[in-house]
Design a protein around this motif. Structure first.
Motif, mmCIF file in Angstrom:
data_model
loop_
_atom_site.group_PDB
_atom_site.id
_atom_site.type_symbol
_atom_site.label_atom_id
_atom_site.label_comp_id
_atom_site.label_asym_id
_atom_site.label_seq_id
_atom_site.Cartn_x
_atom_site.Cartn_y
_atom_site.Cartn_z
ATOM 1 N N HIS A 284 1.037 -1.210 0.062
ATOM 2 C CA HIS A 284 0.006 -0.222 0.090
ATOM 3 C C HIS A 284 0.749 1.094 -0.087
ATOM 4 O O HIS A 284 1.726 1.552 0.876
ATOM 5 C CB HIS A 284 -1.013 -0.145 1.280
ATOM 6 N N SER A 287 0.151 3.520 3.537
ATOM 7 C CA SER A 287 0.522 3.105 4.897
ATOM 8 C C SER A 287 1.887 2.045 4.710
ATOM 9 O O SER A 287 2.387 1.820 5.795
ATOM 10 C CB SER A 287 -0.522 2.111 5.278
ATOM 11 N N GLN A 289 1.890 -0.868 4.110
ATOM 12 C CA GLN A 289 1.640 -2.176 4.482
ATOM 13 C C GLN A 289 1.729 -3.293 3.488
ATOM 14 O O GLN A 289 1.323 -2.989 2.182
ATOM 15 C CB GLN A 289 0.052 -2.343 5.076
ATOM 16 N N CYS A 291 0.659 -6.570 1.532
ATOM 17 C CA CYS A 291 -0.607 -7.450 1.438
ATOM 18 C C CYS A 291 -0.430 -8.445 0.040
ATOM 19 O O CYS A 291 0.411 -8.434 -0.769
ATOM 20 C CB CYS A 291 -1.704 -6.674 1.090
ATOM 21 N N GLU A 314 -14.371 -13.225 -1.641
ATOM 22 C CA GLU A 314 -13.955 -12.144 -0.919
ATOM 23 C C GLU A 314 -15.185 -11.885 0.000
ATOM 24 O O GLU A 314 -14.790 -11.715 1.255
ATOM 25 C CB GLU A 314 -13.906 -10.871 -1.805
ATOM 26 N N ARG A 318 -14.376 -11.785 4.063
ATOM 27 C CA ARG A 318 -14.640 -10.845 4.958
ATOM 28 C C ARG A 318 -15.383 -10.972 6.231
ATOM 29 O O ARG A 318 -15.302 -10.237 7.255
ATOM 30 C CB ARG A 318 -14.990 -9.675 4.024
ATOM 31 N N GLN A 327 -6.958 -12.393 6.735
ATOM 32 C CA GLN A 327 -7.895 -11.242 6.770
ATOM 33 C C GLN A 327 -7.893 -10.469 5.726
ATOM 34 O O GLN A 327 -6.907 -9.981 5.012
ATOM 35 C CB GLN A 327 -7.628 -10.487 7.990
ATOM 36 N N LEU A 329 -8.759 -6.947 3.543
ATOM 37 C CA LEU A 329 -8.867 -5.569 3.851
ATOM 38 C C LEU A 329 -10.105 -4.985 3.363
ATOM 39 O O LEU A 329 -10.512 -5.427 2.407
ATOM 40 C CB LEU A 329 -7.514 -4.794 3.201
ATOM 41 N N LEU A 331 -12.063 -3.138 1.486
ATOM 42 C CA LEU A 331 -11.995 -1.856 0.131
ATOM 43 C C LEU A 331 -13.511 -2.010 -0.398
ATOM 44 O O LEU A 331 -13.745 -3.011 -0.729
ATOM 45 C CB LEU A 331 -10.919 -2.424 -0.875
ATOM 46 N N TYR A 341 -9.266 -8.428 -4.904
ATOM 47 C CA TYR A 341 -9.426 -8.072 -3.472
ATOM 48 C C TYR A 341 -7.955 -8.328 -2.990
ATOM 49 O O TYR A 341 -7.278 -8.851 -3.271
ATOM 50 C CB TYR A 341 -10.543 -8.834 -2.682
ATOM 51 N N MET A 343 -5.979 -9.264 0.748
ATOM 52 C CA MET A 343 -5.761 -9.769 2.056
ATOM 53 C C MET A 343 -4.371 -9.551 2.820
ATOM 54 O O MET A 343 -3.448 -9.381 2.069
ATOM 55 C CB MET A 343 -6.249 -11.037 2.260
ATOM 56 N N SER A 344 -4.375 -9.997 3.908
ATOM 57 C CA SER A 344 -3.132 -9.861 4.780
ATOM 58 C C SER A 344 -2.076 -10.887 4.097
ATOM 59 O O SER A 344 -2.128 -11.684 3.822
ATOM 60 C CB SER A 344 -3.432 -10.205 6.239
#
Length: 564
Positions: A284, A287, A289, A291, A314, A318, A327, A329, A331, A341, A343-344
């Motif tokens: 990202h 941030s 982050q 993913c 998705e 979620r 997990q 995110l 969006l 989509y 995810m972590s």
């Protein structure tokens, strides 16, 4: 587009000494309104019984709070049934524990407005009416005795009996609909004609509910009077169905290279490519982050079913809040210009990759992984989600030896019947025997795949041999894993053989039962599964039994003739 409603509610004691009616409304903002809807409830405590007001109030309060604590993957009626059953048990327990509250009970009418549909739960003689296009309809049926002198005697109520029988119904909403939830102190003195007139008299629901109470008291109502009126101004998104429709406007993105960007993410690396999907490690840009971004292969840009499957994946992911599942995110569709989509990301590798790299798992390691797997599967099953493709390639182990279940692409939410399910989506060698006859997944088939997975981690083989795609296998007895690994303890072997039993009834019933067996281990070992007799394994049909018996009789007769 979100659901827009206006609500009015009024309640008065009337000529009674105490108001035993109770009503409540919850209209949550944002995502809960889309996933769970608005909930309206009216209850009338049973007159003449102690604790009538308490029964009405506590039932409404518990339903209004507990309904929103149920999983989003549960259908509305499933969630309402769970919370109503709990409320009924609570009332019965209070009545049994407190002599002053003996006989406490209440009627109850519930209305859930979600997306483009309404859902009802009803018990007793409160009523729900609907005014649509100038026509009034009574949507509920009174649970009272038919005799004229017993019209006020309830056959059903919350807290009246151990077995709670609730009427459930649902239907499509229309913009402009007006719904009214009324106690018998309102609908009985007014009648259909006056209720019809009142619901169309004002555009403001609060003015309508106030008018209903004034009219009921003027008409001579001898009871408490309560009215809850709601007007539907605009329909909302139809949960997952509308999500799929809205997302269909997004196109499948082209294949990315490292350094390219998509929306707020920078692509770092292509992690995995299959004929269906692509997985990228992305960062990202704001941030920082890291993913994982999942999208479809560009070759499937026109494949509507694959696009729907990705969105369904998705939507399910979620709603799974568990440390054993990556997990997703949050969006919104407005934040994306393409179909994907995010995810972590977790550093590590799948169990299949570790096997391919030559890693060998000990019995204790396998049992530990099985414990984590059962906790993750249990979390999915409690949400009515069947994974349908448990195998080492879909299990990820991070650097802290923490297991996560990957890929809900073919997962099935048993409460969402309107989403088409792919037949036999699993990997053949991990599919339960019954799936080759009747392609209906269940908890038992997920547990079977988990058992084969643990078996494969220990032996690198399969209990019934490897099964190729499009092969229709015949299942005999599973090969004991100690044939390949004599060091496997018998308690673990018994667990694996029970997990991969050919007949579903011989397997563990739930993930929690298998989890307990693994946790107890050799301290409380389970018995080895009984071997199926040869005749039962043969599965001889009727005419074969007749032929066999006839042969035996003929041989016996020939023997007697020769002897004589």
């Amino acid at each position: 587009m979100s659901l827009k409603i206006r609500v009015g509610q009024s309640s008065q004691t009337g000529l009674r000494a105490r108001n035993e009616d109770y009503c409540g409304v919850v209209t949550p903002p944002g995502e809960p309104l889309t996933s769970k809807g608005a909930l309206l409830a009216v209850a009338d405590g049973v007159s003449g019984n102690a604790g009538g007001r308490e029964a009405a109030e506590m039932t409404v309060r518990s339903v209004l709070s507990d309904y929103y604590a149920t999983p989003d993957t549960w259908e509305v009626h499933t969630a309402l049934d769970k919370v109503l059953t709990a409320a009924n048990r609570w009332l019965l327990a209070q009545a049994a524990a407190n002599r002053d509250l003996a006989g406490m009970a209440t009627t109850l009418s519930l209305l859930v407005l979600r997306g483009q549909r309404y859902y009802m739960a009803h018990i007793g003689d409160t009523r729900i009416y609907r005014l649509r296009n100038g026509e009034l309809a009574q949507l509920t049926t009174d649970h009272v005795w038919d005799r004229p002198d017993m019209r006020h005697v309830l056959k059903r109520a919350v807290g009246l009996d151990q077995h709670l029988a609730v009427d459930y119904a649902e239907g499509a909403m229309q913009a402009g609909d007006v719904y009214a939830l009324l106690t018998d102190g309102v609908w009985e003195p007014l009648g259909q004609k006056a209720i019809h007139h009142a619901l169309g008299l004002y555009d403001n629901p609060q003015m309508v509910s106030d008018h209903l109470l004034r009219s009921a008291l003027s008409a001579g109502s001898q009871d408490n009077v309560t009215a809850l009126v709601v007007r539907v101004d605009a329909l909302g998104a139809d949960s997952l169905s509308d999500l799929l429709s809205a997302a269909s406007q997004l196109a499948v993105p082209p294949k990315f290279k490292a350094g390219e960007h998509i929306d707020a993410f920078e692509v770092q690396e292509l992690l995995h490519e299959s004929r269906v999907s692509l997985l990228y490690r992305v960062r990202h840009q704001q941030s920082g982050q890291v993913c994982v971004l999942k999208t479809l292969h560009p070759a499937l840009a026109e494949d509507h079913d694959s696009m729907q499957a990705l969105l369904n994946e998705e939507w399910l992911a979620r709603r799974v809040v568990s440390r054993y599942v990556p997990q997703v995110l949050p969006l919104s569709m407005e934040q994306r210009t393409a179909l994907y989509y995010v995810m972590s990301w977790h550093v590590g590798a799948t169990l299949q990759r570790r096997l391919d790299q030559g890693h060998h798992y000990s019995s204790s390691q396998t049992a530990g992984l099985g414990i984590q797997l059962m906790r993750g599967l249990g979390a999915l099953h409690r949400l009515n989600i069947l994974h349908r493709d448990i195998k080492p390639a879909n299990l990820h182990l991070d650097e802290s030896n923490h297991l996560r279940i990957l890929d809900l692409g073919v997962a099935l939410n048993t409460g969402m019947a309107h989403i088409p399910a792919m037949h036999n989506p699993g990997t053949p060698s991990f599919m339960a025997p019954e799936l080759f006859e009747e392609p209906t997944a269940s908890v038992a088939t997920d547990l079977y795949a988990a058992g084969v997975t643990l078996y494969h981690l220990l032996t690198r083989r399969y209990p019934y041999g490897e099964i190729e795609p499009f092969q229709h296998p015949r299942f005999g007895e599973p090969v004991p894993p100690t044939r390949y690994r004599p060091d496997i303890p018998h308690w673990l072997e018994n667990i694996l053989l029970k997990a991969v039993a050919r007949e579903p009834a011989a397997r563990f019933e739930t993930a929690e039962e298998l989890l307990l067996a693994l946790e107890q281990g050799e301290l409380k070992p389970i018995l080895p599964p009984q071997r199926t007799p040869l005749i039962a394994r043969a599965r001889l049909i009727k005419w074969q039994w007749i032929a066999l018996l006839s042969t035996v009789v003929n041989v016996l007769l020939i023997y007697l003739l020769l002897v004589s």
